[in-house]
Design a protein around this motif. Structure first.
Motif, short mmCIF file in Angstrom:
data_model
loop_
_atom_site.label_atom_id
_atom_site.label_comp_id
_atom_site.label_asym_id
_atom_site.label_seq_id
_atom_site.Cartn_x
_atom_site.Cartn_y
_atom_site.Cartn_z
N PRO A 196 0.78 -1.22 0.00
CA PRO A 196 0.00 0.00 0.00
C PRO A 196 0.82 1.28 0.00
O PRO A 196 0.25 2.37 -0.07
CB PRO A 196 -0.78 -0.12 1.31
N LEU A 197 2.14 1.19 0.11
CA LEU A 197 2.94 2.39 0.34
C LEU A 197 4.22 2.31 -0.48
O LEU A 197 4.91 1.29 -0.46
CB LEU A 197 3.25 2.50 1.84
N ASP A 198 4.52 3.38 -1.19
CA ASP A 198 5.75 3.46 -1.98
C ASP A 198 6.86 4.00 -1.08
O ASP A 198 6.94 5.21 -0.82
CB ASP A 198 5.53 4.37 -3.19
N TRP A 199 7.71 3.10 -0.61
CA TRP A 199 8.76 3.51 0.33
C TRP A 199 9.84 4.34 -0.34
O TRP A 199 10.51 5.14 0.32
CB TRP A 199 9.36 2.27 0.99
N ALA A 221 12.50 9.64 -0.47
CA ALA A 221 12.80 10.87 -1.21
C ALA A 221 12.17 12.08 -0.54
O ALA A 221 12.79 13.15 -0.44
CB ALA A 221 12.30 10.74 -2.65
N THR A 222 10.94 11.92 -0.07
CA THR A 222 10.26 13.02 0.61
C THR A 222 10.98 13.41 1.89
O THR A 222 11.21 14.59 2.17
CB THR A 222 8.80 12.63 0.93
N ALA A 223 11.34 12.41 2.69
CA ALA A 223 11.99 12.67 3.96
C ALA A 223 13.34 13.35 3.78
O ALA A 223 13.66 14.33 4.46
CB ALA A 223 12.16 11.37 4.75
N VAL A 248 17.14 7.38 7.50
CA VAL A 248 15.86 7.30 6.79
C VAL A 248 15.85 6.09 5.87
O VAL A 248 14.88 5.31 5.83
CB VAL A 248 15.59 8.60 5.99
N HIS A 249 16.94 5.89 5.11
CA HIS A 249 17.02 4.72 4.21
C HIS A 249 16.90 3.42 5.01
O HIS A 249 16.16 2.51 4.63
CB HIS A 249 18.34 4.75 3.44
#
Length: 370
Positions: free
Chosen positions: A19-22, A27-29, A86-87
Motif C-alpha cells: 500500500p505504500l511506496d517507500w 525521497a520526501t523525507a 531514513v534509508h
C-alpha cells in the motif's frame, strides 16, 4: 557515516497489495529533513569512532546485566547520518509491514479498506513527512527487520551521530558517557531480538492480527464517532483526558482493542526493559548516569507548541509513557524475583505480560512464578 546502499521494493514488487511506496517516502523525507549540527571534521570523526567502540562495549555490559545472548557474536553498530537513517528505517519498515500484511492475509481477503483514498504514492509522501520529523530526533535504533549484520546476528543497529551529538550538547553532559548510555539502550534491543528466536516473528504476526482486525471501513469508524465524543467528554470531566492513543482506542471494536493491547504490551516491555538496563549498568560504566537520566527525562517533555502537537499526532508522547511503564514493570519484577526470574518473559509468547499486567506486575509474577 552513510548506511549501506539498499534498494527498496516498489509497490507490488512483494505482492499486489503493497500500500505504500517507500521510495517516495525516502525521497520526501530526505528532501524535507533539516541538516545536522555543524561539527568540525576531527570532532565528527572522533564521535564516529567512539560510537562504534561503545556499541561493542555496551553489548558486553548488557549481557552481564541481563544474562542474555552470551553465545552470540558481538559486532559494532552502524554509525549513520540522518538521510542514511531514513534509508535504513524505511527498509526495515517495508520488511515489517510486508511480513505483517502477509500474516494478515491469512485472516482476510483484502486490505484495501485500510488505505482507502490513498494511492501508494500519496501514502509514501505522508510516511516521508513522518520520517523527516523523526530523522531529526532519533538517537539510535535497532531494526530487527533490516539487513543482516553477521552470522548469528540479524538486523541492524543504527546510531545517528548528528542527533547524538546535538542531544549531548543540548543536555550539557559528557560526550563519552552519553554515547555509551545511548548504545546501552540500542544494544539491549539487539539482544532482545537475537537472543529470543521467536520474538521477531511473533511481533510481525501480532501486527498482522491488528491489521486484519482493522479491516472495517472508514464509514464504520465514523458511525461510532458520536459515542467516542461522548466518552471523551466524560473522560475530560473526570480529569483523565484520553489523549491521542485513547481516542484511537475508543474508535476501535473490542477485537481491535485486544489486538492493539497485544502490540502495546510487547513494545512497552521491550522499551521499558531497555530503559531499565541502560540505568542498571550504573555509574561504573557511565559515571554521570544519574545526571543524564534526569536531564534526558526533562528533554523528553520539552519542545515548543508545534513540536508537542507533532509528537502527540505521531504517538511519540505515547511511546515516552511506554518507557516509564515498561521500566517500572521491569524494575519491580527484578526486585521481586531477580533478573533470572524476569527472563521468564522470553521463554515463550505465552509468558509475555499482558497490557494490564504491565501496570500490575505482581499479577504477572503470580501467573508465571506462582
Amino acid at each position: 557515516m552513510n548506511a549501506r546502499p539498499s534498494t527498496l521494493p516498489t509497490p507490488g514488487a512483494a505482492g499486489e497489495h503493497r500500500p505504500l511506496d517507500w521510495n517516495v517516502a525516502v525521497a520526501t523525507a530526505v528532501r524535507l529533513m533539516k541538516p545536522g549540527p555543524e561539527v568540525p571534521r576531527a570532532e565528527a570523526e572522533q564521535a564516529v569512532r567512539s560510537l562504534r567502540r561503545f556499541s561493542v562495549e555496551a553489548e558486553s555490559h548488557v549481557r552481564d546485566v541481563t544474562g542474555l545472548g552470551q553465545e552470540l557474536p558481538i559486532i559494532a553498530g552502524d554509525v549513520v547520518d540522518r538521510p542514511a537513517w531514513v534509508h535504513g528505517a524505511a527498509h526495515g519498515l517495508a520488511a515489517l509491514t510486508d511480513a505483517a500484511l502477509s500474516s494478515a492475509d491469512a485472516r482476510m481477503q483484502r486490505v484495501d479498506d485500510l488505505f482507502a483514498g490513498l494511492s501508494s504514492r500519496s501514502a509514501g509522501v505522508q510516511a516521508g513527512l513522518v520520517l523527516a520529523y523523526l530523522g531529526g530526533k532519533v538517537l539510535g535504533q535497532f531494526d530487527p527487520y533490516g539487513e543482516s549484520g553477521a552470522a548469528g546476528q540479524r538486523g541492524r543497529l543504527l546510531l545517528v551521530a548528528p542527533n547524538i551529538v546535538a542531544a549531548q550538547r543540548s543536555l550539557g553532559v559528557p560526550a563519552d558517557d552519553f554515547s555509551m548510555w545511548v548504545c546501552l539502550h540500542e544494544s539491549t534491543h539487539r539482544l532482545q531480538f537475537n537472543a529470543v528466536p521467536w520474538l521477531r516473528e511473533h511481533f510481525s504476526e501480532s501486527l498482522g492480527v491488528l491489521l486484519a482486525e482493522m479491516e472495517g471501513t472508514t464509514g464504520e469508524l465514523l458511525s461510532r464517532l458520536p459515542t467516542v465524543l461522548r466518552e471523551a467528554r466524560a473522560a475530560r470531566s473526570g480529569d483523565s483526558s484520553p489523549g491521542m492513543l485513547g481516542v484511537i482506542e475508543l474508535l476501535q471494536t473490542p477485537q481491535q482493542r485486544l489486538a492493539l493491547d497485544r502490540i502495546i504490551a510487547i513494545s512497552t516491555l521491550l522499551e521499558g526493559h531497555a530503559d531499565h538496563v541502560m540505568d542498571a549498568v550504573g555509574p561504573r560504566v557511565v559515571p554521570s548516569v544519574a545526571t543524564i537520566r534526569s536531564r534526558f527525562t526533562e528533554r523528553r517533555k520539552g519542545g515548543g507548541l508545534l513540536d508537542r502537537i507533532l509528537r502527540s499526532l505521531l504517538g511519540v508522547d505515547a511511546k515516552i509513557r511506554q518507557y516509564a511503564q515498561g521500566a517500572a514493570f521491569t524494575r519491580h519484577v527484578v526486585d521481586e524475583v531477580g533478573m533470572t526470574g524476569f527472563n521468564a518473559v522470553w521463554t515463550s509468547p505465552e509468558h509475555l505480560p499482558t497490557r494490564s499486567e504491565i501496570s500490575a506486575p505482581d499479577t504477572w509474577i503470580r501467573r508465571i512464578h506462582g
